[in-house]
Structure formats: C-alpha cells, structure tokens
Design an enzyme around this catalytic site. Structure first.
Site, PDB file in Angstrom:
ATOM      1  N   GLY A  28     -11.829  -2.547  -3.889  1.00  0.00           N
ATOM      2  CA  GLY A  28     -10.734  -1.694  -4.306  1.00  0.00           C
ATOM      3  C   GLY A  28     -10.551  -1.781  -5.810  1.00  0.00           C
ATOM      4  O   GLY A  28     -11.039  -2.710  -6.471  1.00  0.00           O
ATOM      5  N   TYR A  29      -9.833  -0.802  -6.323  1.00  0.00           N
ATOM      6  CA  TYR A  29      -9.621  -0.695  -7.762  1.00  0.00           C
ATOM      7  C   TYR A  29      -8.141  -0.855  -8.050  1.00  0.00           C
ATOM      8  O   TYR A  29      -7.304  -0.169  -7.477  1.00  0.00           O
ATOM      9  CB  TYR A  29     -10.166   0.634  -8.266  1.00  0.00           C
ATOM     10  CG  TYR A  29     -11.670   0.648  -8.105  1.00  0.00           C
ATOM     11  CD1 TYR A  29     -12.491   0.182  -9.110  1.00  0.00           C
ATOM     12  CD2 TYR A  29     -12.253   1.041  -6.912  1.00  0.00           C
ATOM     13  CE1 TYR A  29     -13.861   0.129  -8.946  1.00  0.00           C
ATOM     14  CE2 TYR A  29     -13.626   0.995  -6.728  1.00  0.00           C
ATOM     15  CZ  TYR A  29     -14.425   0.536  -7.756  1.00  0.00           C
ATOM     16  OH  TYR A  29     -15.780   0.467  -7.585  1.00  0.00           O
ATOM     17  N   VAL A  30      -7.847  -1.787  -8.956  1.00  0.00           N
ATOM     18  CA  VAL A  30      -6.467  -2.129  -9.259  1.00  0.00           C
ATOM     19  C   VAL A  30      -5.865  -1.124 -10.229  1.00  0.00           C
ATOM     20  O   VAL A  30      -4.832  -0.545  -9.959  1.00  0.00           O
ATOM     21  CB  VAL A  30      -6.368  -3.564  -9.825  1.00  0.00           C
ATOM     22  CG1 VAL A  30      -4.929  -3.906 -10.166  1.00  0.00           C
ATOM     23  CG2 VAL A  30      -6.937  -4.553  -8.816  1.00  0.00           C
TER      24      VAL A  30
END
Length: 179
Positions: A28-30
């Site tokens: 996932g991408y923060v």
C-alpha cells in the site's frame, strides 16, 4: 541507497509460470505529493518492508528499502493506506542473463500481468523472452502507485496483450496474510 533501473513489459503468455511458485505480496501507499518520494509499505512472505522511491528519471530512480516488523506493516496497511492497495503474486523467471519478476495482479487488477527486469545500467542489453509483449516502462498507468489509485473494477485498456486468464490450477495456494 540503491538505484533502481528497470524495464517493464506486459506478459502475453503465462506458460512461463507453469510449475513455479510465487510470493504473495500486499502493498500500500501512504502518501505522495506531486514530484515527491513515494512511500510504500509491503508484506511479502510474512515480512514487512518500508520503501521510499524518488521520482523516475528515464528508467532510473533512487530506492531506500528497510525491513520493518510485519505487525507494523499490517497496521500501516490497515490504517494508513486506505484503498491505495495492490495485491499480487510475484514469480521469479530466469531468462538468458536476467531474472524477470512477473507480477500476477489480484482483486480489482485481476488479469493484469506485468514483468519487470532490473538492470545495472540504462544502456544494458536485455534478451527479451518470447512471453513478453508491449513494453510499458514509460507508461505511468502501469506503475504500482498509479494502479493503487485506480478505482474501476476492470482495466480493459491496460490488458491489450493478454491471453485468457491463467488457469486456476497454475496459481499457488495461499495462507497467512489476511489482506
């Protein structure tokens, strides 16, 4: 610090995966502001990773990757990434002098299969296997970051090279990661 230099291709023949086992990856991408580093959290084979990547210049970019506790990675994925998630199985497929990382995407990206090959320099020669199709190195739609933001249920415009979906018997069985 490492420099990541890679080329990416659509996969047109999944026969290259026959008999191989792969690692399930949830990433996932923060956050990312335009022009800033990408912050990625990944779970792979029960291990957690935090990766920072600079914007790409040609085929290259700087990459900083650190192992973090798997529980921390799960917490960040569950609480900070929202819908900016990618689920895939990664296979390592040797060909000539290189190893191609073949990602079979799942979930909302099911049917998308991309092969990446890492290089030592941008000018390095690569023998391409017969199972790769269109090169998408410079097509931003195929970056995992862009895919993580894709909201639609299908990607018909991104699957131009693909054969019928991989037979379920060719896919590995999974256990462990609940994502």
């Amino acid at each position: 610090m490492a420099t990541e230099i890679e080329r990416r291709f659509l996969v047109r023949d999944v026969a290259c995966l026959a008999g191989r086992s792969g690692d399930r990856i949830v990433q996932g991408y923060v956050a990312k502001e335009p022009g800033a580093m990408t912050t990625r959290v990944r779970l792979r084979a029960g291990r957690g990773y935090l990766t920072l990547k600079t914007p790409r210049y040609g085929m290259s970019r700087q990459e900083f990757e650190y192992e973090i506790p798997a529980d921390d990675a799960r917490c960040i994925l569950d609480n900070q990434c929202g819908t900016r998630l990618i689920r895939k199985v990664r296979y390592l497929v040797p060909f000539a002098a290189h190893v191609f990382e073949v990602d079979v995407f799942e979930g909302r990206h099911a049917g998308l299969i991309v092969a990446e090959v890492e290089l030592r320099s941008e000018g390095e020669e690569v023998a391409l296997p017969p199972w790769v199709g269109t090169e998408v190195t410079y097509d931003k739609r195929y970056s995992n970051f862009a895919l993580s933001h894709f909201e639609g249920p299908t990607l018909p415009d991104l699957r131009i090279d693909f054969p019928a979906p991989m037979h379920p018997a060719a896919r590995p069985a999974y256990s462990g990661i609940a994502h």
